[in-house]
Enzyme design. Structure first.
Site, PDB file in Angstrom:
ATOM      1  N   SER A   1       0.784  -1.238   0.000  1.00 26.48           N
ATOM      2  CA  SER A   1       0.000   0.000   0.000  1.00 26.48           C
ATOM      3  C   SER A   1       0.813   1.282   0.000  1.00 26.48           C
ATOM      4  O   SER A   1       0.378   2.291  -0.574  1.00 26.48           O
ATOM      5  CB  SER A   1      -0.959   0.007   1.196  1.00 26.48           C
ATOM      6  OG  SER A   1      -0.249  -0.181   2.411  1.00 26.48           O
TER       7      SER A   1
ATOM      8  N   ASP B   1      -3.089   6.617  10.922  1.00 23.43           N
ATOM      9  CA  ASP B   1      -3.136   5.174  11.185  1.00 23.43           C
ATOM     10  C   ASP B   1      -1.780   4.610  11.585  1.00 23.43           C
ATOM     11  O   ASP B   1      -1.657   3.421  11.908  1.00 23.43           O
ATOM     12  CB  ASP B   1      -3.683   4.410   9.978  1.00 23.43           C
ATOM     13  CG  ASP B   1      -2.842   4.586   8.724  1.00 23.43           C
ATOM     14  OD1 ASP B   1      -1.731   5.151   8.799  1.00 23.43           O
ATOM     15  OD2 ASP B   1      -3.297   4.147   7.642  1.00 23.43           O
TER      16      ASP B   1
ATOM     17  N   HIS C   1       0.623   4.218   7.109  1.00 25.72           N
ATOM     18  CA  HIS C   1       0.772   4.759   5.757  1.00 25.72           C
ATOM     19  C   HIS C   1       1.425   6.135   5.761  1.00 25.72           C
ATOM     20  O   HIS C   1       1.181   6.955   6.651  1.00 25.72           O
ATOM     21  CB  HIS C   1      -0.590   4.824   5.072  1.00 25.72           C
ATOM     22  CG  HIS C   1      -1.203   3.483   4.871  1.00 25.72           C
ATOM     23  ND1 HIS C   1      -2.322   3.052   5.540  1.00 25.72           N
ATOM     24  CD2 HIS C   1      -0.820   2.449   4.076  1.00 25.72           C
ATOM     25  CE1 HIS C   1      -2.622   1.825   5.165  1.00 25.72           C
ATOM     26  NE2 HIS C   1      -1.718   1.432   4.273  1.00 25.72           N
TER      27      HIS C   1
END
Length: 306
Positions: free
Chosen positions: A37, A235, A238
């Site tokens: 990601s 979070d 990321h």
């Protein structure tokens, strides 16, 4: 007039009087973007919504293309992985900042083609030879090169998912090294430059073990940039948009270090790369030009207004 004549002679002798590549033409300089990601890009994504903010370093330009999921070249724009990493909301990643930074430093690369292949939440074991992810990467790389382009490097950012399980972390180095060797073999590029990102974060407690595996890879033409310390989203996994811009610039710097033939005018090697007429003309035009040499051509930028 005399200066204009000398400039035209230089262009003609260097073989630079030719049509400029258009976005419809396949790019000759190709980069593969793969991993999970943070390569796909989550910059600006909050609560499954992308804020749509694109920093100047990531803005589109006609000389940066992307290979779509349908294997068609199109002008690149954020989010680069929007039709590849389809099970998540994509935002800003490092790819556009990387390409813009490379072209700002060396426009002689011409039209750059980015091949997004990253998929969020994937482990290194899911990228092993024969897997769906691996096969898709190889298929997309082959399609990208069909127009006569050359794959210049693999940009790789993955490993957060391998920080959860102790065995995954312990085996990470050997699995990653095998992946790199298999991919080089299948792309028929045994010394393909590979630039990976040492983790900035993780989803489990074994972040340092995975980072050690990444930084311990002992293969020729494989290097890493360290993501540790880059700004994270709320979070704590990321990278933020600003961090993705910085990472793209770091990757560009690392890639350019793998290109020994990019020699500047002030280097003594530049004189060996030029022919006698080049040397004579460049001596006359030196106050008006910035020259960047590669192995087989000269790219000149006029910085003087006639």
């Amino acid at each position: 007039m005399a200066l204009t004549f000398l400039w035209l002679m230089l262009l003609a002798h260097a073989g630079l009087v030719s049509p400029q590549a258009s976005p419809q033409q396949p790019p000759k300089t190709i980069f593969i973007l793969a991993g999970q990601s943070n390569m796909s890009g989550r910059g600006g994504v909050i609560n499954t919504t992308w804020d749509g903010l694109v920093p100047p370093e990531c803005r589109p330009r006609a000389s940066i293309l992307r290979l779509s999921a349908e294997l068609r070249w199109e002008e690149a724009a954020e989010p680069l992985h929007r039709d590849i990493d389809v099970y998540a909301v994509c935002g800003v990643g490092p790819g556009m900042a990387f390409a813009n930074s490379v072209l700002q430093r060396h426009a002689g690369f011409g039209v750059v083609g980015l091949v997004p292949c990253a998929v969020g939440g994937t482990k290194i074991s899911q990228w092993a030879r024969g897997s769906n992810l691996y096969n898709q990467l190889v298929r997309r790389a082959a399609a990208a090169a069909q127009g006569g382009g050359a794959i210049q490097a693999l940009l790789w950012y993955q490993g957060e998912s391998d920080t959860v399980n102790e065995e995954d972390a312990r085996l990470y180095k050997s699995r990653l090294q095998q992946f790199f060797m298999d991919l080089r073999a299948d792309l028929q590029s045994p010394l393909l430059p590979i630039i990976q990102v040492a983790l900035a974060s993780g989803q489990g407690r074994y972040v340092e073990e995975v980072r050690e595996g990444q930084m311990g890879i002992d293969l020729a033409n494989v290097r890493y940039v360290d993501g540790k310390g880059l700004e994270l989203e709320a979070d704590h996994v990321h990278l933020s948009t600003a961090a993705q811009v910085r990472l793209g610039q770091m990757l560009a710097h690392a890639f350019l270090q793998t290109q020994p033939n990019l020699v500047h005018l002030h280097s003594s090697h530049a004189h060996h790369a030029s022919k006698p007429l080049h040397t004579f003309l460049l001596h006359l035009l030196k106050p008006f030009l910035i020259i960047s040499f590669s192995t087989n051509k000269i790219i000149a930028y006029i910085v003087y207004e006639f």
